[in-house]
Design a protein around this motif. Structure first.
Motif, PDB file in Angstrom:
ATOM      1  N   ALA A   1      -6.714   4.326  -6.695  1.00  0.00           N
ATOM      2  CA  ALA A   1      -7.792   3.775  -4.973  1.00  0.00           C
ATOM      3  C   ALA A   1      -7.985   5.787  -4.068  1.00  0.00           C
ATOM      4  O   ALA A   1      -8.085   5.820  -3.613  1.00  0.00           O
ATOM      5  CB  ALA A   1      -7.522   2.914  -4.695  1.00  0.00           C
ATOM      6  N   HIS A   2      -6.771   6.050  -3.919  1.00  0.00           N
ATOM      7  CA  HIS A   2      -5.882   7.345  -3.361  1.00  0.00           C
ATOM      8  C   HIS A   2      -7.110   8.033  -3.723  1.00  0.00           C
ATOM      9  O   HIS A   2      -7.530   8.937  -3.469  1.00  0.00           O
ATOM     10  CB  HIS A   2      -4.800   7.466  -3.142  1.00  0.00           C
ATOM     11  CG  HIS A   2      -4.459   8.301  -3.061  1.00  0.00           C
ATOM     12  ND1 HIS A   2      -4.208   9.034  -1.265  1.00  0.00           N
ATOM     13  CD2 HIS A   2      -4.160   9.771  -3.046  1.00  0.00           C
ATOM     14  CE1 HIS A   2      -3.497   9.838  -1.179  1.00  0.00           C
ATOM     15  NE2 HIS A   2      -4.130  11.155  -2.159  1.00  0.00           N
ATOM     16  N   GLU A   3      -6.884   8.246  -5.118  1.00  0.00           N
ATOM     17  CA  GLU A   3      -8.093   9.255  -5.838  1.00  0.00           C
ATOM     18  C   GLU A   3      -9.251   9.187  -5.698  1.00  0.00           C
ATOM     19  O   GLU A   3     -10.641  10.721  -5.408  1.00  0.00           O
ATOM     20  CB  GLU A   3      -7.816   9.513  -7.153  1.00  0.00           C
ATOM     21  CG  GLU A   3      -6.156   9.640  -8.060  1.00  0.00           C
ATOM     22  CD  GLU A   3      -5.135  11.076  -6.765  1.00  0.00           C
ATOM     23  OE1 GLU A   3      -5.695  11.772  -6.099  1.00  0.00           O
ATOM     24  OE2 GLU A   3      -3.926  11.448  -6.309  1.00  0.00           O
ATOM     25  N   VAL A   4      -9.811   8.400  -5.728  1.00  0.00           N
ATOM     26  CA  VAL A   4     -10.979   8.128  -5.682  1.00  0.00           C
ATOM     27  C   VAL A   4     -11.626   8.178  -3.928  1.00  0.00           C
ATOM     28  O   VAL A   4     -12.377   9.333  -3.790  1.00  0.00           O
ATOM     29  CB  VAL A   4     -12.256   6.566  -5.424  1.00  0.00           C
ATOM     30  CG1 VAL A   4     -12.917   6.470  -5.723  1.00  0.00           C
ATOM     31  CG2 VAL A   4     -11.325   6.083  -6.966  1.00  0.00           C
ATOM     32  N   ALA A   5     -10.335   7.602  -3.235  1.00  0.00           N
ATOM     33  CA  ALA A   5     -10.132   7.932  -1.836  1.00  0.00           C
ATOM     34  C   ALA A   5     -10.701   9.702  -1.349  1.00  0.00           C
ATOM     35  O   ALA A   5     -11.655  10.419  -0.457  1.00  0.00           O
ATOM     36  CB  ALA A   5      -9.508   7.932  -1.018  1.00  0.00           C
ATOM     37  N   HIS A   6     -10.578  10.691  -2.179  1.00  0.00           N
ATOM     38  CA  HIS A   6     -10.353  11.840  -1.447  1.00  0.00           C
ATOM     39  C   HIS A   6     -11.947  13.023  -1.601  1.00  0.00           C
ATOM     40  O   HIS A   6     -12.607  13.234  -1.687  1.00  0.00           O
ATOM     41  CB  HIS A   6      -9.644  13.033  -2.947  1.00  0.00           C
ATOM     42  CG  HIS A   6      -8.545  12.880  -2.022  1.00  0.00           C
ATOM     43  ND1 HIS A   6      -8.055  13.188  -1.182  1.00  0.00           N
ATOM     44  CD2 HIS A   6      -7.769  12.867  -2.792  1.00  0.00           C
ATOM     45  CE1 HIS A   6      -6.616  13.812  -0.746  1.00  0.00           C
ATOM     46  NE2 HIS A   6      -6.148  13.104  -2.139  1.00  0.00           N
ATOM     47  N   GLN A   7     -12.521  11.867  -2.541  1.00  0.00           N
ATOM     48  CA  GLN A   7     -14.720  12.133  -3.151  1.00  0.00           C
ATOM     49  C   GLN A   7     -14.815  12.157  -1.174  1.00  0.00           C
ATOM     50  O   GLN A   7     -15.499  13.153  -1.349  1.00  0.00           O
ATOM     51  CB  GLN A   7     -14.254  11.329  -3.653  1.00  0.00           C
ATOM     52  CG  GLN A   7     -14.816  10.767  -5.037  1.00  0.00           C
ATOM     53  CD  GLN A   7     -15.014  11.966  -5.733  1.00  0.00           C
ATOM     54  OE1 GLN A   7     -15.651  12.938  -5.699  1.00  0.00           O
ATOM     55  NE2 GLN A   7     -14.354  12.703  -6.827  1.00  0.00           N
TER      56      GLN A   7
ATOM     57  N   THR B   1      -6.047  14.963   5.686  1.00  0.00           N
ATOM     58  CA  THR B   1      -7.027  14.343   4.249  1.00  0.00           C
ATOM     59  C   THR B   1      -6.082  13.154   3.140  1.00  0.00           C
ATOM     60  O   THR B   1      -6.452  12.353   2.625  1.00  0.00           O
ATOM     61  CB  THR B   1      -7.431  14.991   3.479  1.00  0.00           C
ATOM     62  OG1 THR B   1      -6.468  16.158   3.278  1.00  0.00           O
ATOM     63  CG2 THR B   1      -8.564  16.180   4.724  1.00  0.00           C
ATOM     64  N   GLU B   2      -4.302  13.811   3.376  1.00  0.00           N
ATOM     65  CA  GLU B   2      -4.060  12.896   2.203  1.00  0.00           C
ATOM     66  C   GLU B   2      -3.680  11.183   2.912  1.00  0.00           C
ATOM     67  O   GLU B   2      -4.136  10.204   2.094  1.00  0.00           O
ATOM     68  CB  GLU B   2      -2.404  13.918   2.164  1.00  0.00           C
ATOM     69  CG  GLU B   2      -2.802  14.506   0.975  1.00  0.00           C
ATOM     70  CD  GLU B   2      -3.376  14.818  -0.294  1.00  0.00           C
ATOM     71  OE1 GLU B   2      -3.227  13.089  -0.846  1.00  0.00           O
ATOM     72  OE2 GLU B   2      -3.718  15.575  -0.928  1.00  0.00           O
ATOM     73  N   ALA B   3      -3.353  11.743   4.617  1.00  0.00           N
ATOM     74  CA  ALA B   3      -2.845  10.024   4.915  1.00  0.00           C
ATOM     75  C   ALA B   3      -4.342   9.808   4.969  1.00  0.00           C
ATOM     76  O   ALA B   3      -4.310   8.243   5.284  1.00  0.00           O
ATOM     77  CB  ALA B   3      -2.644  10.725   6.232  1.00  0.00           C
TER      78      ALA B   3
ATOM     79  N   THR C   1       4.251  12.650   4.286  1.00  0.00           N
ATOM     80  CA  THR C   1       2.768  13.046   4.420  1.00  0.00           C
ATOM     81  C   THR C   1       2.089  11.609   4.318  1.00  0.00           C
ATOM     82  O   THR C   1       0.868  11.157   4.732  1.00  0.00           O
ATOM     83  CB  THR C   1       2.276  14.397   3.203  1.00  0.00           C
ATOM     84  OG1 THR C   1       3.076  15.402   3.548  1.00  0.00           O
ATOM     85  CG2 THR C   1       0.797  14.343   3.090  1.00  0.00           C
ATOM     86  N   TYR C   2       2.486  11.857   3.320  1.00  0.00           N
ATOM     87  CA  TYR C   2       1.306  10.103   2.220  1.00  0.00           C
ATOM     88  C   TYR C   2       1.668   9.143   2.895  1.00  0.00           C
ATOM     89  O   TYR C   2       0.989   8.246   3.460  1.00  0.00           O
ATOM     90  CB  TYR C   2       1.937   9.868   0.846  1.00  0.00           C
ATOM     91  CG  TYR C   2       1.107  11.352   0.013  1.00  0.00           C
ATOM     92  CD1 TYR C   2      -0.112  11.033  -0.455  1.00  0.00           C
ATOM     93  CD2 TYR C   2       2.512  12.474   0.193  1.00  0.00           C
ATOM     94  CE1 TYR C   2      -0.493  12.232  -1.366  1.00  0.00           C
ATOM     95  CE2 TYR C   2       1.801  13.269  -0.450  1.00  0.00           C
ATOM     96  CZ  TYR C   2      -0.156  13.075  -1.473  1.00  0.00           C
ATOM     97  OH  TYR C   2       0.059  14.464  -2.313  1.00  0.00           O
ATOM     98  N   GLU C   3       2.800   8.705   3.520  1.00  0.00           N
ATOM     99  CA  GLU C   3       3.294   7.308   3.696  1.00  0.00           C
ATOM    100  C   GLU C   3       4.166   7.501   5.523  1.00  0.00           C
ATOM    101  O   GLU C   3       3.061   6.158   6.244  1.00  0.00           O
ATOM    102  CB  GLU C   3       4.914   6.862   2.797  1.00  0.00           C
ATOM    103  CG  GLU C   3       4.888   7.012   1.744  1.00  0.00           C
ATOM    104  CD  GLU C   3       5.924   6.302   0.532  1.00  0.00           C
ATOM    105  OE1 GLU C   3       6.571   6.361   1.431  1.00  0.00           O
ATOM    106  OE2 GLU C   3       5.815   6.491  -0.704  1.00  0.00           O
TER     107      GLU C   3
HETATM  108 ZN    ZN Z   1      -4.052  12.945  -2.517  1.00  0.00          ZN
END
Ligand code: ZN
Length: 805
Positions: A562-568, A585-587, A652-654
């Motif tokens: 889901a995270h990688e698809v959101a990068h679209q 963009t990561e958050a 960055t992510y959490e």
């Molecule tokens: Zn990412």
């Protein structure tokens, strides 16, 4: 510029063979050979140098300049080799986060270092100006006698440091700004040697987004690394943020023909369609993976010059992992003109992961490109026909010639970059309204995921490494995990996520999304192409034992894809405006994945993940410091060098997801989702900075909320560190319809200047809730409210603010 043109014309008229300008190799040679000049050595006292926030005092010592390169002196060495000799440098970072960063490395929030020696490189004409100044005002007088001694002692050091800056020096000598002179865009670099701090650097670079950087070259595990101590926008640009610089040039299209031999070594020809910016240009900085060797370049068919000489220091100060190199055109190319650059390059960017599974190493930079900008792609790949290769865009051709399969891919719209993946794949396709999803999985399991060979009975661990089947003989031959067990689940999930995000953020840029596996425990979301960890394809109970705890399982089964698809959207439609803005963009992708999880599995599932994120952030290192305290999220890659290697990822992510979650709670669901949709609309195919995002957030605050709320939020949660412990005390007096609620919120465990808006949630027996926002501080903050009915519960709204448990 006009003068150069005139000479050029004159030469042509007389039919004399004309070399347009110095070659990069020639310039590099003169830079290397320009030793210190004994005739330009001065005894100096109280010489002051200032560039924006950087203040340098050459209090007492010798200053020796290098011999000219391309008509100008560009470097100097200061040596305090006299009785009581001294130099001093002052630097005061403007924000709390940057002062924290500096203190982390130097034990002091502001820099005031005395130094015994300083090596300076100027590409803005400062060296010449300095000689003029010190001879005129008398702060320097010629000291030829000592010059020879100093030149001999310091020339090798200078040559050594300067070698790491050849790319930049050559670029600036040939730079387009001011028509070939290097004044405006030129840099200042100082390497100083101090008793207290050792050797350290300071850079002023007007072309960078953060023009001032201080840092240190160091060694970790036998490898040269670079620690950024502090990095920030210079005084002038903080007061008056400059418009983004016009790029020197842009690449609007790529045509790449890449052939992979039987060993999957790549040989490629990349044709880049280039448009020169507002100034005539001869030098073109480009980046490519260190695994790629660029053999030649042609410009409109004529050979151009290539120059390579990047360094660890150069990459760190530029904020890049890629190698930069220069293309030098034989003739200056006119402003606004268009050209074709043709690169021949080769390298090993694919490594076998065993059992017919492959790892594409240089995913973003396997061809020469610029770190920024959108371009169309026309890609042709030749590869062994036993493999399937996937790339971005529409499949325009697919044929087999002998043992070679040839596929051609074209992007219908400009994209940020183009990747590819390959393997022996099985495929599942799904068609959504107007979109196509193709998910590929490996037919075989990579070596690292193969069950280890059975251990002798006496060493059998209590918990078997892999699931054992009940048959007695099978107890010693572990089951091989199915590498495609979840192929269909992944395809369904990717389609559902694509659908969900499209309904929230608008359509993605490309109508085909391809997902293919990558060995490892990570994913990457490129335009139209997602690399998904092979772990995501395995059944949860067949993942390696160390990945079977619930947080890993949720990560590989729910969040990663889901995270990688959101990068679209976040990263490919809206990009970070620089490497420092990557957190955004990561958050956004992490939080989009949580929104999707919430939709699928309910709010509780999302809150559990956020709870886990909080626990990760609160984990302590051996020094008793929490991971979160490593630094503000805006430090980006610098968090990785701050001592705890997990810090960058976790923050960055959490913490990034928490920042967005708290914004959502502060704004309310509807406004928050509107903000995300507007973010996509307003910044489509553009870069966004943290400051831009803050301005956007201000527009979506609830009515009658002061905009300072957003500034306070960013100052505390984005630009600084700290997770508070919050306590609520309250009492209720009186009866309906005039119930008096009074209380305090007490904050501990953070710096005195930390403050956050705390939602005090009042629940009523008859249903309904009311939120009272209380601003926390180091003193208990009182609040009061008159309620129409008796509350059934008063508490800090659960899961709405990041605090200790
Ligand atoms: Zn990412």
């Amino acid at each position: 510029m006009p003068r150069t043109r005139f000479i050029l014309l004159a030469c042509c008229c007389f039919g004399i063979a004309f070399a347009a300008g110095p070659s990069a190799a020639g310039l590099a040679r003169s830079i290397r050979e320009a030793s210190l000049d004994p005739d330009e050595c001065y005894r100096v006292r109280d010489v002051r140098l200032q560039k924006e926030d950087i203040r340098v005092y050459l209090t007492d010592g010798y200053l020796i300049f290098s011999k000219p390169v391309a008509g100008a002196r560009r470097s100097a060495v200061f040596a305090a080799e006299v009785e009581g000799g001294d130099g001093e440098v002052l630097l005061m970072p403007p924000t709390r986060g940057e002062r924290q960063s500096l203190a982390l490395f130097t034990q002091s929030a502001n820099m005031d270092e005395h130094f015994q020696a300083a090596l300076m490189i100027f590409t803005d004409g400062s060296a010449g100006a300095l000689i003029e100044r010190i001879t005129q005002d008398g702060s320097g007088r010629k000291a030829r006698d000592i010059g020879a001694v100093l030149a001999e002692k310091w020339s090798p050091v200078m040559t050594n440091v300067q070698n790491g800056f050849q790319i930049r020096m050559i670029q600036d000598i040939l730079a387009p700004e001011a028509g070939g002179l290097d004044k405006e865009g030129g840099m200042w670099f100082l390497a100083m040697s101090s008793r207290q701090a050792g050797n350290f650097d300071m850079l002023y670079d007007p072309r960078a987004r953060e023009q001032i950087v201080a840092g240190q070259l160091s060694e970790r595990n036998g490898r040269a690394t670079y620690n950024i101590w502090t990095s920030f926008a210079a005084l002038k640009s903080r007061r008056d943020p400059p418009k983004p610089r016009d790029p020197w040039y842009a690449i609007s299209g790529f045509q790449i023909d890449a052939a992979l031999d039987q060993d999957l070594r790549m040989k490629a020809v990349t044709r880049a369609h280039i448009r020169v910016g507002k100034h005539d240009l001869r030098v073109f900085p480009i980046e490519v993976s260190q695994a790629m060797q660029v053999d030649s370049v042609k410009i409109d068919g004529a050979p151009g010059e290539l120059f390579f000489q990047d360094s660890v220091r150069g990459r760190a100060l530029r904020g890049s992992d890629n190698d930069a190199f220069l293309v030098i055109a034989p003739d200056t190319l006119a402003a606004g003109s268009e050209h074709e650059f043709e690169f021949a390059h080769q390298g090993a960017v694919i490594t076998p992961a065993g059992n017919g599974v492959f790892f594409v190493g240089a995913r973003a930079n396997w061809y020469p490109r610029l770190p920024e900008g959108f371009a169309t792609y026309d890609l042709t790949f030749h590869y062994p026909k036993r493999l399937t290769l996937v790339s971005v865009g529409d499949l325009a051709d697919d044929r087999t010639e002998g043992e070679v399969r040839i596929t051609r891919w074209k992007t219908p719209v400009p994209v940020r970059l183009a990747g590819f993946n390959l393997g022996d794949y099985e495929k599942v396709s799904a068609n959504l309204a107007g979109y196509k999803v193709e998910v590929y999985g490996n037919r075989h399991l990579e070596a690292a995921l193969q069950p280890k060979s059975p251990l002798p009975a006496m060493d059998l661990p209590k918990v078997p490494r892999y699931r054992l089947t009940p048959e007695p003989e099978a107890a010693v031959s572990p089951v091989i995990p199915d590498p495609n067990a979840r192929l269909r689940v992944v395809a369904a999930d990717v389609s559902a996520a694509l659908d969900f995000y499209t309904s929230r953020f608008g359509p993605p840029a490309l109508k085909t999304l391809t997902v293919a596996p990558i060995p490892g425990t990570f994913g990457q979301g490129f335009p139209g192409l997602v690399y998904l960890s092979t772990m995501a394809y395995l059944n949860p109970n067949e993942r390696p034992p160390e990945m079977r705890d619930s947080s890993h399982q949720v990560f590989f089964s729910e969040l990663l894809e889901a995270h990688e698809v959101a990068h679209q959207w976040w990263g490919n439609v809206v990009t970070g405006s620089s490497i420092q803005e990557e957190w955004l963009t990561e958050a956004l992708s992490s939080y989009s994945a949580l929104l999707f999880l919430e939709k699928k599995k309910g709010a509780k599932a999302m809150e559990q993940v956020l709870d886990g994120y909080r626990d990760h952030l609160m984990q302590k290192d051996p020094d008793g410091r929490t991971i979160e305290a490593a630094g503000p999220i805006t430090w980006g890659g610098r968090l990785a060098s701050s001592g705890n290697p997990e810090a960058w990822r976790t923050i960055t992510y959490e913490k990034g997801a928490w920042i967005l979650h708290m914004l959502r709670r502060r704004m309310g669901d509807e406004r928050f989702l509107k903000m995300l949709a507007e973010l996509r609309r307003r910044y489509e195919f553009r870069g966004i900075s943290t400051g831009d995002f803050r301005s956007l957030a201000r527009e979506f605050l609830p009515p009658r909320t002061k905009s300072e709320v957003i500034d306070g939020f960013f100052d505390n949660w984005v630009y600084a560190t700290g997770i508070p412990s919050l306590k609520l005390q309250f009492s209720v007096k009186g009866a309906a319809p005039a119930v008096k609620l009074t209380g305090t919120v007490t904050q501990t465990g953070v710096d005195d200047d930390f403050s956050t808006d705390v939602p005090v949630e009042v629940q009523f027996a008859k249903g309904g809730t009311q939120i009272i926002w209380v601003s926390s501080s180091s003193d208990p903050t009182p609040f009061s409210a008159t309620l129409k009915q008796l509350p059934s519960r008063v508490a800090i709204a659960p899961g709405s603010v990041l605090k200790t448990r």
